[in-house]
Write an enzyme that holds these catalytic residues in place. Structure first.
Site, PDB file in Angstrom:
ATOM      1  N   LYS A  99       5.787  11.582  -5.652  1.00 35.41           N
ATOM      2  CA  LYS A  99       5.086  10.396  -5.221  1.00 35.41           C
ATOM      3  C   LYS A  99       5.114  10.526  -3.625  1.00 35.41           C
ATOM      4  O   LYS A  99       6.100  10.415  -3.065  1.00 35.41           O
ATOM      5  CB  LYS A  99       6.036   9.414  -5.700  1.00 35.41           C
ATOM      6  N   GLY A 160       9.684  -4.369  -2.003  1.00 39.49           N
ATOM      7  CA  GLY A 160      10.946  -4.937  -1.931  1.00 39.49           C
ATOM      8  C   GLY A 160      10.701  -6.520  -1.757  1.00 39.49           C
ATOM      9  O   GLY A 160      11.789  -7.291  -1.429  1.00 39.49           O
ATOM     10  N   ALA A 186       4.868  -1.796  -6.067  1.00 37.35           N
ATOM     11  CA  ALA A 186       5.580  -2.777  -4.929  1.00 37.35           C
ATOM     12  C   ALA A 186       5.158  -4.169  -5.037  1.00 37.35           C
ATOM     13  O   ALA A 186       4.117  -4.258  -5.291  1.00 37.35           O
ATOM     14  CB  ALA A 186       5.079  -1.962  -3.694  1.00 37.35           C
ATOM     15  N   GLY A 187       6.333  -4.879  -4.803  1.00 34.16           N
ATOM     16  CA  GLY A 187       6.256  -6.480  -4.752  1.00 34.16           C
ATOM     17  C   GLY A 187       6.344  -7.121  -5.910  1.00 34.16           C
ATOM     18  O   GLY A 187       6.434  -8.426  -6.057  1.00 34.16           O
ATOM     19  N   ASN A 208      11.098  -1.359  -8.809  1.00 34.43           N
ATOM     20  CA  ASN A 208      12.451  -0.808  -8.266  1.00 34.43           C
ATOM     21  C   ASN A 208      13.266  -2.124  -7.936  1.00 34.43           C
ATOM     22  O   ASN A 208      14.144  -2.308  -8.625  1.00 34.43           O
ATOM     23  CB  ASN A 208      12.190   0.047  -6.982  1.00 34.43           C
ATOM     24  N   THR A 209      13.016  -2.721  -6.774  1.00 31.91           N
ATOM     25  CA  THR A 209      13.928  -3.786  -6.415  1.00 31.91           C
ATOM     26  C   THR A 209      14.069  -4.731  -7.277  1.00 31.91           C
ATOM     27  O   THR A 209      15.183  -5.376  -7.610  1.00 31.91           O
ATOM     28  CB  THR A 209      13.367  -4.570  -5.094  1.00 31.91           C
TER      29      THR A 209
END
Length: 261
Positions: A99, A160, A186-187, A208-209
């Site tokens: 990635k 995040g 993301a987001g 992820n987050t």
């Protein structure tokens, strides 16, 4: 019928890719991975402590016979740094998958499009399977496909941030113009964000987050799994057209008229 996600000829049943940063404990991370049903897991190679062979890293907590490791170049601000970390990730992870992230912006963490394209070109020439993280830029997405990237990974919003998907219109254009899988990354904050991306036709999402920082990461991972599955099924089923006017859901003809008193 098979509905696998196919990246560089490799088939995946799951369309949820999991990040491994920001978990409070390794036990939380392992539980979330198992609950998510994922088959691909990102690992930030630059953030591993590889100097002390006696110290456990995330690589020691996962059965890598079950998952595709996706080393990432998180923390790299230049082409040169990204190339070095990608090559290190190939050795550590024993995979050509990478990635690609090139992010010089420390405040908003937006990727550098020009540097990403140059790094991608070189990595593809070296035989890497490149999954580049980009802003939702349709032109850049096409250029990355042209140089041989296996996917494109447009952001939904800042890394995040938990803001959800702010780039819907741009993602739609990317989906229209490229043939490689589009992974929204993301987001994303909640499963409905993942479902929305999949309903648009995205090939997968990376989260992820939103999972790592949830009060119950394993339960949130399971919820995201369900959101991805629901969104994919909705996309395949074909949504109804949007209309300005209402349409009765019951028949408008052959309806008995009320008897006048």
């Amino acid at each position: 019928m098979s509905d696998d996600l196919v990246i560089a000829g490799k088939h995946f049943k799951s369309r949820l890719i999991l990040g491994t940063g920001r978990y409070r404990t390794m036990e939380d991370m392992v539980a979330a991975v198992e609950a998510s049903g994922t088959e691909m897991i990102t690992v930030a190679i630059r953030r591993l402590d590889l100097d002390d062979p006696t110290k456990k890293t995330i690589l020691d907590y996962i059965d890598w016979n079950k998952y595709q490791i996706l080393p990432n170049t998180a923390g790299c601000a230049t082409v040169e740094e990204a190339l070095f970390i990608a090559r290190l990730g190939r050795e550590v992870g024993r995979t050509d998958f990478v990635k690609l992230e090139v992010i010089p912006d420390a405040k908003y963490l937006f990727p550098d499009g020009a540097a990403t394209l140059e790094a991608a070109r070189q990595l593809v020439e070296e035989g890497f399977v490149v999954l580049p993280y980009i802003h939702a830029d349709p032109t850049l997405a096409m250029r990355l496909e042209e140089v041989g990237c296996a996917t494109v990974m447009p952001l939904g919003s800042a890394i995040g941030s938990g803001q959800g998907i702010h780039t819907t219109e741009e993602v739609k254009i990317i989906l229209e113009q490229v043939k490689v899988p589009v992974v929204v990354d993301a987001g994303l904050a909640v499963p409905s964000d993942a479902s929305h991306a999949m309903e648009l036709g995205a090939g997968a999402v990376l989260v992820n987050t939103a999972i790592a920082q949830a009060e119950n990461p394993a339960l949130m991972a399971e919820a995201f799994k369900n959101g991805v599955d629901a969104g994919r099924k909705a996309y395949l089923a074909g949504r109804i057209a949007t209309r300005v006017n209402a349409i009765p859901s019951s028949p408008a003809t052959d309806v008995p008229q009320p008897v006048k008193a």
